[in-house]
Design an enzyme around this catalytic site. Structure first.
Site, PDB file in Angstrom:
ATOM      1  N   VAL A  57       0.783  -1.111   0.024  1.00 15.84           N
ATOM      2  CA  VAL A  57       0.034  -0.058   0.021  1.00 15.84           C
ATOM      3  C   VAL A  57       0.878   1.265  -0.160  1.00 15.84           C
ATOM      4  O   VAL A  57       1.886   1.500   0.814  1.00 15.84           O
ATOM      5  CB  VAL A  57      -0.794  -0.145   1.248  1.00 15.84           C
ATOM      6  CG1 VAL A  57      -1.900   1.184   1.346  1.00 15.84           C
ATOM      7  CG2 VAL A  57      -1.712  -1.338   1.136  1.00 15.84           C
ATOM      8  N   CYS A  58       0.455   2.203  -0.971  1.00 18.07           N
ATOM      9  CA  CYS A  58       1.064   3.531  -0.807  1.00 18.07           C
ATOM     10  C   CYS A  58      -0.104   4.714  -1.115  1.00 18.07           C
ATOM     11  O   CYS A  58      -1.202   4.229  -1.338  1.00 18.07           O
ATOM     12  CB  CYS A  58       2.160   3.821  -1.887  1.00 18.07           C
ATOM     13  SG  CYS A  58       1.475   3.989  -3.642  1.00 18.07           S
ATOM     14  N   GLY A  59       0.315   5.806  -0.960  1.00 17.40           N
ATOM     15  CA  GLY A  59      -0.667   6.896  -1.085  1.00 17.40           C
ATOM     16  C   GLY A  59      -1.652   6.660  -2.475  1.00 17.40           C
ATOM     17  O   GLY A  59      -2.877   6.724  -2.268  1.00 17.40           O
ATOM     18  N   ALA A  97      -4.131   3.877  -0.525  1.00 19.04           N
ATOM     19  CA  ALA A  97      -4.439   3.886   1.036  1.00 19.04           C
ATOM     20  C   ALA A  97      -5.919   3.773   1.107  1.00 19.04           C
ATOM     21  O   ALA A  97      -6.470   3.177   1.899  1.00 19.04           O
ATOM     22  CB  ALA A  97      -3.640   5.089   1.641  1.00 19.04           C
TER      23      ALA A  97
END
Length: 89
Positions: A6-8, A39
């Site tokens: 998961v990233c932004g 996210a």
């Protein structure tokens, strides 16, 4: 093992993390299926995974999931990623 990175936005650093998770898992002889997410969507899909990997900054957004969430300080550090994966072998 299903792993969610998961990233932004789900398209940048999570893809880099995915590549390095696949490499670390291969080095450990682990059979993994690695997917990526932003996210905002991750909380809904995290429960379909066995493990979630994200940055320390985004981890609070995933509180309340039943899936273990591990934080990675440096998405490019294979040693750090390997140490995390070894907990789940």
């Amino acid at each position: 093992m299903n792993i969610l990175c998961v990233c932004g936005n789900g398209i940048g650093t999570s893809v880099l993390l995915k590549i390095n998770v696949e490499q670390a898992a291969d080095n450990l002889g682990m059979d993994v299926n690695v997917t990526t997410s932003d996210a905002g969507s991750a909380k809904g899909t995290a429960n379909m995974s066995d493990l979630v990997l994200t940055s320390p900054q985004l981890a609070p957004e995933l509180e309340g999931t039943t899936t273990p969430v591990e934080t990675v300080e440096n998405f490019m550090d294979l040693d750090e990623i390997t140490e995390i994966l070894e907990k789940y072998e």
